[in-house]
Design an enzyme around this catalytic site. Sequence first.
Site, PDB file in Angstrom:
ATOM      1  N   ARG A  77      59.582  26.844   1.212  1.00 18.08           N
ATOM      2  CA  ARG A  77      60.521  27.754   0.563  1.00 18.08           C
ATOM      3  C   ARG A  77      60.081  28.232  -0.803  1.00 18.08           C
ATOM      4  O   ARG A  77      60.589  29.229  -1.310  1.00 18.08           O
ATOM      5  CB  ARG A  77      61.878  27.055   0.396  1.00 18.08           C
ATOM      6  N   GLU A 206      43.094  35.956  24.821  1.00 19.14           N
ATOM      7  CA  GLU A 206      43.735  34.638  24.842  1.00 19.14           C
ATOM      8  C   GLU A 206      44.921  34.712  25.809  1.00 19.14           C
ATOM      9  O   GLU A 206      44.915  34.096  26.866  1.00 19.14           O
ATOM     10  CB  GLU A 206      44.201  34.247  23.436  1.00 19.14           C
TER      11      GLU A 206
END
Length: 348
Positions: A77, A206
Amino acid sequence: MTSHHHTPWNDFIKGMPKVELHLHLEGAFTFPTLHQLIQKYGGAPEIRTIQDLRHRFAYSDFPHFIETWKWKNQFFRAPEDFELSVYETLRDLHSQNVAYVEAFYSPWDFEGNGISMQSITHAVLRAKRKAHDDFGIQCALIADINRDFGPERGAERVDEVAGFRGQGVIGIGLGGSEHQYPAELFVEAFAKAKQFGLHRVAHAGEAAGAGSIWGAVRALEAERIGHGTRAIDDPMLIDELRTRRIPLEVCLTSNICTGVVRSLESHPVKDFLHAGLVVTINTDDPTMFGCTLTDEYIALFERVAASPELLRTVGANAIDSSFLDERGKRELHEQFDRYWKRAPHDAR
Ligand SMILES: [Zn+2]
């Protein structure tokens, strides 16, 4: 986390100077760091010890993996959270003798936590400078402009990244949903990045097939391909990658964890090596997947049955495929070659 027997080759691989080219910092935090951040923000139910935390990262299925990824992001944060985490990650990489890492980071993923791309970038740059002073590890950053936000936001993000050129942010990467947002959509963002003098890499092959890799190579002129696993389905693409010496950032354990391949033995990396492609070995999200770069090299050597010569080639490929300048590459090659003089006699 796998642990290996002490054999001469395993010990040699651990000590080998290494270069990591495909690691996302958000998937490479250490458990003690995350535990510290959870405590800082008032704790979490059922997480008392670091061992509890490790168990929290044993996934039942892929949705659980994604849920866990989001869960841990809420504890990042403040700028100092990123600074602490990246510093500790670099300490861990240094302990594996990683000399240089080109690390992805995804600063826009934390806008919802009330923290800007700019303040995260400054914090990560502080961490990498401090880690360099303390451990000697070198780190450069590649900002991942997530496909899922579309081409316009992609181009805007390139502008934001360009503000940090010359300070340790050296390029852009393209992650996110390969199927929904094909490479061709990001031609403008990549052209812009090139004009700014930023390096350009892209995840491709991928989640989606060989066509996605063609898009990254042709439309985006990506300098390296993240994963590239599905190149195995297209012999013409294999030829193209070999001829143009476009490196693949192969991530073995990641491909197994996300179901791209069923097992290490069925991974096409062996075919790529024998086809003469520029293969590098990387961890992607080491903490999330419970792997380390040392373990990935050991797996390549032991279970993909790479010879000492191939092991050496793959290690050297990572130096050559990096965006270090010629002098930086030469210094790492010298260190690498010196180390290889101590290689065990292969008596397997
Ligand atoms: Zn990745």
